[in-house]
Motif scaffolding. Sequence first.
Motif, PDB file in Angstrom:
ATOM      1  N   MET A   1      -9.384  15.139  17.287  1.00 49.10           N
ATOM      2  CA  MET A   1      -8.871  15.029  15.917  1.00 49.10           C
ATOM      3  C   MET A   1      -8.383  13.599  15.658  1.00 49.10           C
ATOM      4  SD  MET A   1      -8.098  16.614  13.039  1.00 49.10           S
ATOM      5  CE  MET A   1      -8.031  18.356  13.432  1.00 49.10           C
ATOM      6  N   PRO A   2      -8.944  12.926  14.646  1.00 50.17           N
ATOM      7  CA  PRO A   2      -8.485  11.563  14.323  1.00 50.17           C
ATOM      8  C   PRO A   2      -6.989  11.520  14.057  1.00 50.17           C
ATOM      9  CG  PRO A   2     -10.505  12.080  13.141  1.00 50.17           C
ATOM     10  CD  PRO A   2     -10.049  13.355  13.775  1.00 50.17           C
ATOM     11  N   LYS A   3      -6.365  10.393  14.410  1.00 49.53           N
ATOM     12  CA  LYS A   3      -4.929  10.227  14.226  1.00 49.53           C
ATOM     13  C   LYS A   3      -4.635   9.084  13.261  1.00 49.53           C
ATOM     14  CE  LYS A   3      -3.149  11.983  18.635  1.00 49.53           C
ATOM     15  NZ  LYS A   3      -2.252  11.676  19.783  1.00 49.53           N
ATOM     16  N   SER A   4      -3.494   9.177  12.604  1.00 46.72           N
ATOM     17  CA  SER A   4      -3.048   8.087  11.735  1.00 46.72           C
ATOM     18  C   SER A   4      -2.373   7.019  12.584  1.00 46.72           C
ATOM     19  CB  SER A   4      -2.061   8.611  10.696  1.00 46.72           C
ATOM     20  OG  SER A   4      -0.839   8.984  11.317  1.00 46.72           O
ATOM     21  N   SER A   5      -2.211   5.839  12.005  1.00 44.55           N
ATOM     22  CA  SER A   5      -1.537   4.750  12.727  1.00 44.55           C
ATOM     23  C   SER A   5      -0.100   5.123  13.058  1.00 44.55           C
ATOM     24  CB  SER A   5      -1.580   3.463  11.901  1.00 44.55           C
ATOM     25  OG  SER A   5      -0.910   3.642  10.658  1.00 44.55           O
ATOM     26  N   ILE A   6       0.539   5.901  12.181  1.00 46.85           N
ATOM     27  CA  ILE A   6       1.925   6.326  12.422  1.00 46.85           C
ATOM     28  C   ILE A   6       2.000   7.183  13.678  1.00 46.85           C
ATOM     29  CG2 ILE A   6       3.835   7.717  11.521  1.00 46.85           C
ATOM     30  CD1 ILE A   6       2.961   6.869   8.703  1.00 46.85           C
ATOM     31  N   GLU A   7       1.048   8.121  13.804  1.00 47.58           N
ATOM     32  CA  GLU A   7       1.017   8.997  14.983  1.00 47.58           C
ATOM     33  C   GLU A   7       0.730   8.200  16.251  1.00 47.58           C
ATOM     34  OE1 GLU A   7      -0.674  13.245  13.458  1.00 47.58           O
ATOM     35  OE2 GLU A   7      -2.032  11.543  13.234  1.00 47.58           O
ATOM     36  N   LEU A   9       1.216   4.936  16.862  1.00 48.24           N
ATOM     37  CA  LEU A   9       2.339   4.070  17.229  1.00 48.24           C
ATOM     38  C   LEU A   9       3.519   4.882  17.762  1.00 48.24           C
ATOM     39  CD1 LEU A   9       2.153   1.539  14.279  1.00 48.24           C
ATOM     40  CD2 LEU A   9       1.879   0.980  16.699  1.00 48.24           C
ATOM     41  N   LYS A  10       3.714   6.064  17.228  1.00 47.85           N
ATOM     42  CA  LYS A  10       4.781   6.938  17.716  1.00 47.85           C
ATOM     43  C   LYS A  10       4.563   7.286  19.184  1.00 47.85           C
ATOM     44  CE  LYS A  10       7.209  11.228  16.517  1.00 47.85           C
ATOM     45  NZ  LYS A  10       7.235  12.404  15.592  1.00 47.85           N
ATOM     46  N   ASP A  11       3.306   7.614  19.531  1.00 46.29           N
ATOM     47  CA  ASP A  11       2.975   7.916  20.930  1.00 46.29           C
ATOM     48  C   ASP A  11       3.136   6.691  21.820  1.00 46.29           C
ATOM     49  OD1 ASP A  11       2.420  10.555  20.414  1.00 46.29           O
ATOM     50  OD2 ASP A  11       0.259  10.272  20.215  1.00 46.29           O
ATOM     51  N   LEU A  12       2.691   5.537  21.328  1.00 41.74           N
ATOM     52  CA  LEU A  12       2.770   4.317  22.126  1.00 41.74           C
ATOM     53  C   LEU A  12       4.221   3.946  22.421  1.00 41.74           C
ATOM     54  CD1 LEU A  12      -0.007   2.081  20.511  1.00 41.74           C
ATOM     55  CD2 LEU A  12      -0.098   3.287  22.693  1.00 41.74           C
ATOM     56  N   TYR A  30      -3.624  -1.952   9.895  1.00 37.31           N
ATOM     57  CA  TYR A  30      -3.198  -0.918  10.840  1.00 37.31           C
ATOM     58  C   TYR A  30      -3.897  -1.069  12.187  1.00 37.31           C
ATOM     59  CZ  TYR A  30      -1.166   1.219   6.695  1.00 37.31           C
ATOM     60  OH  TYR A  30      -0.430   1.439   5.562  1.00 37.31           O
ATOM     61  N   ILE A  31      -5.179  -1.458  12.159  1.00 39.26           N
ATOM     62  CA  ILE A  31      -5.922  -1.670  13.402  1.00 39.26           C
ATOM     63  C   ILE A  31      -5.261  -2.768  14.224  1.00 39.26           C
ATOM     64  CG2 ILE A  31      -8.132  -2.502  14.341  1.00 39.26           C
ATOM     65  CD1 ILE A  31      -9.504  -1.109  11.966  1.00 39.26           C
ATOM     66  N   GLU A  32      -4.928  -3.870  13.569  1.00 34.18           N
ATOM     67  CA  GLU A  32      -4.301  -4.990  14.277  1.00 34.18           C
ATOM     68  C   GLU A  32      -2.880  -4.645  14.731  1.00 34.18           C
ATOM     69  OE1 GLU A  32      -4.574  -8.545  11.951  1.00 34.18           O
ATOM     70  OE2 GLU A  32      -6.748  -8.387  11.725  1.00 34.18           O
ATOM     71  N   LYS A  33      -2.191  -3.820  13.958  1.00 33.61           N
ATOM     72  CA  LYS A  33      -0.826  -3.438  14.328  1.00 33.61           C
ATOM     73  C   LYS A  33      -0.829  -2.639  15.627  1.00 33.61           C
ATOM     74  CE  LYS A  33       3.420  -1.579  12.309  1.00 33.61           C
ATOM     75  NZ  LYS A  33       4.036  -0.996  11.092  1.00 33.61           N
ATOM     76  N   VAL A  34      -1.756  -1.691  15.746  1.00 30.21           N
ATOM     77  CA  VAL A  34      -1.865  -0.884  16.969  1.00 30.21           C
ATOM     78  C   VAL A  34      -2.323  -1.751  18.140  1.00 30.21           C
ATOM     79  CG1 VAL A  34      -3.146   0.992  18.084  1.00 30.21           C
ATOM     80  CG2 VAL A  34      -2.222   1.304  15.773  1.00 30.21           C
ATOM     81  N   ALA A  35      -3.345  -2.585  17.895  1.00 28.45           N
ATOM     82  CA  ALA A  35      -3.867  -3.451  18.959  1.00 28.45           C
ATOM     83  C   ALA A  35      -2.802  -4.431  19.449  1.00 28.45           C
ATOM     84  CB  ALA A  35      -5.097  -4.209  18.460  1.00 28.45           C
ATOM     85  N   ASP A  36      -2.034  -4.990  18.510  1.00 25.49           N
ATOM     86  CA  ASP A  36      -0.972  -5.936  18.892  1.00 25.49           C
ATOM     87  C   ASP A  36       0.093  -5.249  19.735  1.00 25.49           C
ATOM     88  OD1 ASP A  36      -2.253  -7.950  17.523  1.00 25.49           O
ATOM     89  OD2 ASP A  36      -0.943  -7.893  15.773  1.00 25.49           O
ATOM     90  N   TYR A  37       0.398  -3.994  19.383  1.00 26.54           N
ATOM     91  CA  TYR A  37       1.412  -3.266  20.156  1.00 26.54           C
ATOM     92  C   TYR A  37       0.928  -3.036  21.588  1.00 26.54           C
ATOM     93  CZ  TYR A  37       5.225  -0.128  21.294  1.00 26.54           C
ATOM     94  OH  TYR A  37       6.340   0.415  21.881  1.00 26.54           O
ATOM     95  N   LEU A  38      -0.334  -2.641  21.728  1.00 25.62           N
ATOM     96  CA  LEU A  38      -0.904  -2.428  23.057  1.00 25.62           C
ATOM     97  C   LEU A  38      -0.910  -3.731  23.857  1.00 25.62           C
ATOM     98  CD1 LEU A  38      -3.822  -0.047  22.094  1.00 25.62           C
ATOM     99  CD2 LEU A  38      -2.114   0.447  23.854  1.00 25.62           C
ATOM    100  N   GLU A  39      -1.311  -4.809  23.200  1.00 27.15           N
ATOM    101  CA  GLU A  39      -1.373  -6.110  23.872  1.00 27.15           C
ATOM    102  C   GLU A  39       0.011  -6.552  24.347  1.00 27.15           C
ATOM    103  OE1 GLU A  39      -2.923 -10.665  22.914  1.00 27.15           O
ATOM    104  OE2 GLU A  39      -3.477  -9.014  21.580  1.00 27.15           O
TER     105      GLU A  39
END
Length: 339
Positions: A1-7, A9-12, A30-39
């Motif tokens: 099931m696809p997830k939103s950026s909020i979901e 980032l909450k997991d991360l 949103y793509i860059e926000k998630v990628a930046d958090y992982l990085e």
Amino acid sequence: MPKSSIEVLKDLKKKHYAPLYLLHGDEPYYIEKVADYLEEHALGTGDKSFNQYILFGKDLSVPSLLSYAKSFPMMSDRQLILVKEAQGIQGLEQKDMQVALENYAKNPLSSTILVLMFKDAVDERKAWVKAFDKSGVLMPSKKLYDNKIPDWILEYCHEQGLKISRKAIEMLIENVGNDLKRLASEINKIVLNLRVDEEINAHVVEKFVGISKEYNYFEFQKALINRDVLKANQIVNFFASNPKYNPLAPIVMMLFNFFSKVLLTHVTADKTEKNLAQVLGVNPFFTKDYSLAVRNYNLSKVIQIINEIKKLDLKSKGIESGSLSDGEALREMTFRILH
């Protein structure tokens, strides 16, 4: 099931990392926000030198990508492989390469975090994409509708403990547009210069975003809505004297979009704020402007105004332009709107 950026980032933030991330869509924010958090957070500082790979799709083939993914981290529990512009991966459209991706996704290496960033939407019906979704995270990132931008700005400011006025929101949208990354950047720039507990108001936006409070597209539209002849002509004269920084095309687009919605407001029976917002596809913030314009311009006048805007559009494109300069053409149209 696809997830939103909020979901996601909450997991991360809970340090729940998946082995696979497929981030795709036409809204890069949103793509860059998630990628930046992982990085920033997936690996410890000491682990990044040997176990963090920031790659670009054009430099990879599917086999080389899988070679990275199947390798083991060096003196660490995990490695991060982040692929930007993944749509450029060589062989990605080939069936056998998609099967190879699917097979890896069905049994990914638990010590690898593989992140694919796509600039456009991928086909979520494809088997390899479904496999990424099942074993990891599939996150679509779609452009926000324009009527959702004010709420986004409010929420962004709220997250940072900031208050922002309605007019400040309007000025940001009018002068920055609907690019979330740019909006976030401008708000961040403002925040750096704010005093503690200071609200973001129109004066603050004007000062730090570089907007002229008196002579800008937003104030020009406001002057027309209010049928303020003096103010409208002062702004037109300013535009005419600075054509390089005030081209006709965006003015024409702004006015056409606005008065088209004024026309729609005229023919809408239920003119309550809630219904107008739904019919016009705008945030309730802005319905007052359309209601005021309806009071100041009757239906036949609005139709005439739209025709005048269309004529200006043709002139801005060099059609039926005659000998008038852009500034003179804008001045003529403004006169016809107000009188």
